[in-house]
Every structure is written in structure tokens, then in C-alpha cells.
Design an enzyme around this catalytic site. Structure first.
Site, mmCIF file in Angstrom:
data_model
loop_
_atom_site.group_PDB
_atom_site.id
_atom_site.type_symbol
_atom_site.label_atom_id
_atom_site.label_comp_id
_atom_site.label_asym_id
_atom_site.label_seq_id
_atom_site.Cartn_x
_atom_site.Cartn_y
_atom_site.Cartn_z
ATOM 1 N N ARG A 1 0.849 -1.201 0.000
ATOM 2 C CA ARG A 1 0.000 0.000 0.000
ATOM 3 C C ARG A 1 0.881 1.248 0.000
ATOM 4 O O ARG A 1 1.791 1.363 0.823
ATOM 5 C CB ARG A 1 -0.894 -0.041 1.246
ATOM 6 C CG ARG A 1 -1.954 1.014 1.236
ATOM 7 C CD ARG A 1 -3.085 0.579 2.144
ATOM 8 N NE ARG A 1 -3.846 1.695 2.633
ATOM 9 C CZ ARG A 1 -4.865 1.563 3.470
ATOM 10 N NH1 ARG A 1 -5.208 0.364 3.907
ATOM 11 N NH2 ARG A 1 -5.531 2.609 3.867
ATOM 12 N N HIS B 1 -5.415 -11.524 9.735
ATOM 13 C CA HIS B 1 -4.070 -10.951 9.851
ATOM 14 C C HIS B 1 -4.204 -9.435 9.778
ATOM 15 O O HIS B 1 -4.007 -8.831 8.744
ATOM 16 C CB HIS B 1 -3.216 -11.498 8.700
ATOM 17 C CG HIS B 1 -1.797 -11.075 8.754
ATOM 18 N ND1 HIS B 1 -1.025 -11.203 9.883
ATOM 19 C CD2 HIS B 1 -0.975 -10.538 7.805
ATOM 20 C CE1 HIS B 1 0.200 -10.764 9.627
ATOM 21 N NE2 HIS B 1 0.245 -10.349 8.370
#
Ligand code: APR
Length: 325
Positions: free
Chosen positions: A93, A186
Site C-alpha cells: 500500500r 491478519h
């Protein structure tokens, strides 16, 4: 004159193909060959990158005294007949990129990679590492005809390893004596379970006070972010590669290790049609068993909250990628 030597190729060594020759992929390749576990095929979209890494690793082979082969490629044909396919391909990201953008970009990369691999290795176990992990694992399963037992996501081993490390450092005990268990997605809502964390069989609740445990639990939740902050560019790769290695070893050596991983749930913990981190047994046939351990009401609630967040992202990814639900 001595006759020239010819290469002798012994067949039937296990083969692991790693899609994505970035930090996690190349470190995992190194771990696998240096442990003599399997031959490795390293594939990346960038031309020359996997070939260069493979050559570098092969040049180290005589010094590291292992006998496994690494090839680098941009061609999926070279992944044929793998026992395990590891998917690490994706992008991180970047600033300005939102959750939807990342889901769409990595979802496309991961599903295309899985579909291409399945053509050449339909019987392999597929180990997904690309983030957001639980969603990417679901997409791999959803967009292929792989059995649920043949698709698994790597996160629980990593999150547990982080918790174990923090416990060992806090108590000053051997890392080898600590066992940890982290369930759930996660992400921020993962569920470390102190009741199931032990040092040589002694629950940590006997060895540390509540506030210390809470601090270590929070550090585990922030484990990935802590490393990103320190590295400034990129994310953790040594522990992720070691975690993946641990799982692959359990598969190829048919160890049936009991470990937390993102597996497909069909009613376990009251959850359906989702990949989420829970304890399972992993062996040559893939996920051999999904274990339902006793959880308190509070823990079940936390697991379901984590599941809801994963489910929202799955639905978003399915819409983004126009995959029928
Ligand atoms: N096909 C093949 N390889 C690809 C593709 C694709 N379509 N798109 C990207 N890649 C490759 C990149 O070229 C790069 O070499 O994937 C690799 C990713 O490597 P890094 O950026 O170094 O990422 P890494 O640190 O290895 O992490 C990989 O694991 O822990 C997760 O969040 C992490 O999703 C990330 C993944």
C-alpha cells in the site's frame, strides 16, 4: 583422456514455485534451498529479477553445501509440477492508496497468478502470503477449482512467532521454550490467546501480570506496522519467510504440524465461507484437519468481529473484481 562428465538429473525432488521474487519470495527461496528441502522456481513479472536472484543463489550453493536447484523465470510453464505454490506477488500500500485500491490491485495479481499456476500444477498446495492475507487466500480458492484443503494463508505462524519472541524477550527465557497461539484475521483485529501461550508448558498467565500480557498482545497486533515504521520503505520479510518455510516443511515432510493458518471454515467457530486464522494440521495432503478449540464468550466475540471485517473486505474485493459471489 578422461571422459567429460555429464550432468545426472535425479527426478522426484520436491519442487516449490514462488510467485513474486521480492523480499519475502527471495528470502524464502534461500531458506528452502539452504535447508535442502526442495528445488525452487522463482517467478516474477519483472524481467531479469528472478533470473538474477536464482543465479546468485546458485553461485552460493557450493559454499552453503546444499544440493537444491533454483531457477528464475517470467514464464509460468517453468512452475509445472510443483508440490507447493507460494504466492507473494503484489504491491505494498502506497501513500494515497486506499483499502479498495489495494484489494483490487493485489486481488487481480493474486487471482491471475493462481489461475496460471493451476494450469501447470493442479495438485499443488497453494500457500498465500500477499496482503490483505485472508482476503487474498479466499480469492485464490474462489477463482480456481482447488479443493479447500489445498489453499492456505500464512499469517498465524508469523503472528504467533512475533508473540513468542516478545514473550521470550520479556521473560529472558529461551525462544525455543515458548509456544504461542494467535487466531483471527491478519490485521488489527487478530486474536492472540494468552491462555494458550506457554513457556515449557506453563501458561504465561502464571508467569506475567495482566498489564504485561496486554502490552505484548498489543505489540503483536502492531507487529507488522512496527517493522514498517523502522524500515521506512518496505515491510518485514525475514520472519514472514521463516513462517512460510515452517509451513512448507510441514507439507513436504508430511509432518502434520498443528499450527494456526488461514483456512476455509465451514461452520467451525460458527463461521462459514471464509478463510480465517484458526489452528489446523498441515501435511502432504494439505489442510488435514481444522481444530475447534475452546474459546470463552469474549474470545468468540473477538474472533467473530475479526471475521466480519475480513468478510466485508471479501465482499468488496468480489465486487471490485466482478467475481460472482
Ligand atoms: N506477477 C508476478 N510478480 C509480481 C506481479 C505479478 N503480476 N506483480 C508484482 N509482482 C512482484 C513484484 O515485482 C515484486 O518483486 O511481487 C514482488 C513483491 O515483492 P516486494 O514488493 O518486495 O514485497 P514483499 O516484501 O516480498 O512482500 C510480498 O507479502 O507480507 C506480504 O504485505 C506483503 O503483500 C506483500 C507480500
Amino acid at each position: 583422456m578422461t571422459k567429460p562428465l555429464t550432468a545426472c538429473h535425479i527426478k522426484n525432488f520436491p519442487k516449490v514455485s514462488i510467485i513474486g521474487a521480492g523480499n519475502v519470495g527471495k528470502t524464502l527461496a534461500q531458506r528452502i534451498v539452504e535447508h535442502n528441502l526442495a528445488d525452487v522456481c522463482l517467478l516474477d513479472i519483472v524481467e531479469g529479477l528472478p533470473q538474477g536472484i536464482a543465479l546468485d543463489l546458485m553461485e552460493a550453493r557450493g559454499l552453503e553445501l546444499h544440493t537444491r536447484k533454483v531457477v528464475g523465470t517470467n514464464d509460468y510453464q517453468d512452475t509445472a509440477n510443483s508440490d507447493v505454490i507460494v504466492i507473494t506477488a503484489g504491491i505494498a500500500r502506497k501513500p494515497g492508496m486506499n483499502r479498495e485500491d489495494l484489494l483490487k490491485i493485489n486481488g487481480k495479481i493474486v487471482t491471475e497468478a493462481a489461475q496460471k499456476c493451476v494450469n501447470y500444477s493442479p495438485n499443488a498446495l497453494y500457500l498465500v502470503i500477499t496482503n490483505p492475507l485472508d482476503v487474498m487466500t479466499y480469492l485464490v480458492w474462489k477463482t480456481t477449482d482447488l479443493a479447500t484443503s489445498k489453499v492456505v494463508g500464512m499469517a498465524g505462524v508469523l503472528d504467533s512467532a512475533r508473540l513468542q519472541a516478545f514473550i521470550a524477550m520479556e521473560l529472558g527465557v529461551s525462544f525455543n521454550d515458548v509456544q504461542g497461539m494467535v487466531l483471527g484475521g491478519h490485521g488489527d483485529l487478530m486474536l492472540p490467546l494468552p491462555r494458550y501461550c506457554t513457556v515449557s508448558g506453563i501458561p504465561i498467565t502464571e508467569l506475567m501480570d495482566e498489564s504485561t500480557i496486554n502490552r505484548l498482545v498489543q505489540r503483536t497486533r502492531d507487529g507488522g506496522a512496527e517493522i514498517v515504521k523502522l524500515l521506512k520503505t518496505g515491510s518485514a520479510f525475514y520472519a514472514p519467510a521463516s513462517s512460510a518455510y515452517y509451513m512448507i516443511e510441514s507439507v513436504l515432510l508430511n509432518q502434520s504440524r498443528l499450527l494456526p493458518a488461514a483456512v476455509y471454515l465451514q461452520g467451525e467457530y460458527g463461521l462459514n465461507d471464509i478463510f480465517l486464522g484458526v489452528p489446523c494440521r498441515l501435511g502432504y495432503c494439505g489442510v488435514e484437519q481444522v481444530l475447534e478449540i475452546n474459546l470463552t464468550t469474549k474470545e468468540i466475540d473477538a474472533l467473530q468481529e475479526s471475521a466480519r471485517s475480513v468478510r466485508d473486505n471479501i465482499d468488496l474485493a468480489l465486487t471490485q473484481l466482478t467475481i460472482n459471489n
